[in-house]
Write an enzyme that holds these catalytic residues in place. Sequence first.
Site, mmCIF file in Angstrom:
data_model
loop_
_atom_site.group_PDB
_atom_site.id
_atom_site.type_symbol
_atom_site.label_atom_id
_atom_site.label_comp_id
_atom_site.label_asym_id
_atom_site.label_seq_id
_atom_site.Cartn_x
_atom_site.Cartn_y
_atom_site.Cartn_z
ATOM 1 N N ASP A 1 63.160 44.722 -52.086
ATOM 2 C CA ASP A 1 61.829 44.139 -52.072
ATOM 3 C C ASP A 1 61.965 42.670 -51.664
ATOM 4 O O ASP A 1 63.061 42.099 -51.707
ATOM 5 C CB ASP A 1 61.205 44.272 -53.460
ATOM 6 C CG ASP A 1 59.735 43.879 -53.464
ATOM 7 O OD1 ASP A 1 59.049 44.057 -52.451
ATOM 8 O OD2 ASP A 1 59.275 43.370 -54.507
ATOM 9 N N ASP B 1 59.163 39.789 -52.302
ATOM 10 C CA ASP B 1 58.635 38.873 -53.310
ATOM 11 C C ASP B 1 59.215 39.197 -54.685
ATOM 12 O O ASP B 1 59.193 40.350 -55.127
ATOM 13 C CB ASP B 1 57.107 38.963 -53.358
ATOM 14 C CG ASP B 1 56.464 38.468 -52.076
ATOM 15 O OD1 ASP B 1 56.918 37.434 -51.555
ATOM 16 O OD2 ASP B 1 55.517 39.115 -51.581
ATOM 17 N N ASP C 1 61.710 44.158 -58.249
ATOM 18 C CA ASP C 1 61.357 43.416 -59.460
ATOM 19 C C ASP C 1 60.234 44.076 -60.244
ATOM 20 O O ASP C 1 59.798 43.531 -61.252
ATOM 21 C CB ASP C 1 60.963 41.974 -59.110
ATOM 22 C CG ASP C 1 59.590 41.887 -58.454
ATOM 23 O OD1 ASP C 1 59.309 42.711 -57.548
ATOM 24 O OD2 ASP C 1 58.797 41.000 -58.842
#
Length: 266
Positions: free
Chosen positions: A16, A18, A212
């Site tokens: 990922d 961000d 995250d």
Amino acid sequence: MSITRGNRTIESWLTDMDGVLVAEGQVLPGARELLSHWQRTGTKYLVLTNNSTYTPRDLSARLSANGIEVPETAIWTSAMATASFLESQKPDGSAFVVGEVGLTTALHDAGFVMTDVDPDFVVVGETRNYSFEAITKAIRLIVGGARFISTNPDPTGPTADGVVPATGAINALITAATGRKPYVVGKPNPMMFRSALNQIGAHSESTVMIGDRMDTDIVAGMEAGLHTILVLSGISTHDAVERFPFRPDEIISGVHELVEMYVDGE
């Protein structure tokens, strides 16, 4: 270059963007070193994002401006995954799009025609310019028989001034008006990961997903058969993990730990 994690030999990586590589415009510790290592060793990898607003070239330039180098060929967006899916469903089809250039470009590249006259699909993606007219047109086309597709389910998105309504919120509005739910291609649909694996010629058994978010990155990675690593540099905390009935294969504080584990020892 391959390494061993658990009982798997790892040859490819999905990550990922961000909360893993960058956060609020700042490069997170270890991100530059990890990407540089992958590029230097010829390791297969893709940076994934549910944001369908930008093209890979745009995202590469934005990341470069923040001090992190990711070639556009190493970026896979929900818009690209959606275009890949629709091409497999109806080659040379047509679509009415509520979204930005990242989505329309991906669909054009897949051979689709953009039209508001009897399209095969209505495709809803991220945009900061939703209009009543466009949403009304989308509703009428779906009621008329167009298939409802969305790039991602995220109901809100972050800005410097606070959250704003995002794709999932518009999906809900259209669903309320039509009684039709969209088929969502982006995370947490594992289809996005499978299309990413196809893009780089990787296999799930030898690929890691770094994310995250438990509710998108980790669950989709798990369902796609990947080795999953949750980083705590983004939205998730140790306490938040306990609320889910599934677990990542690993939990680390950030990608700098991966650098310490195997990059520094080259």
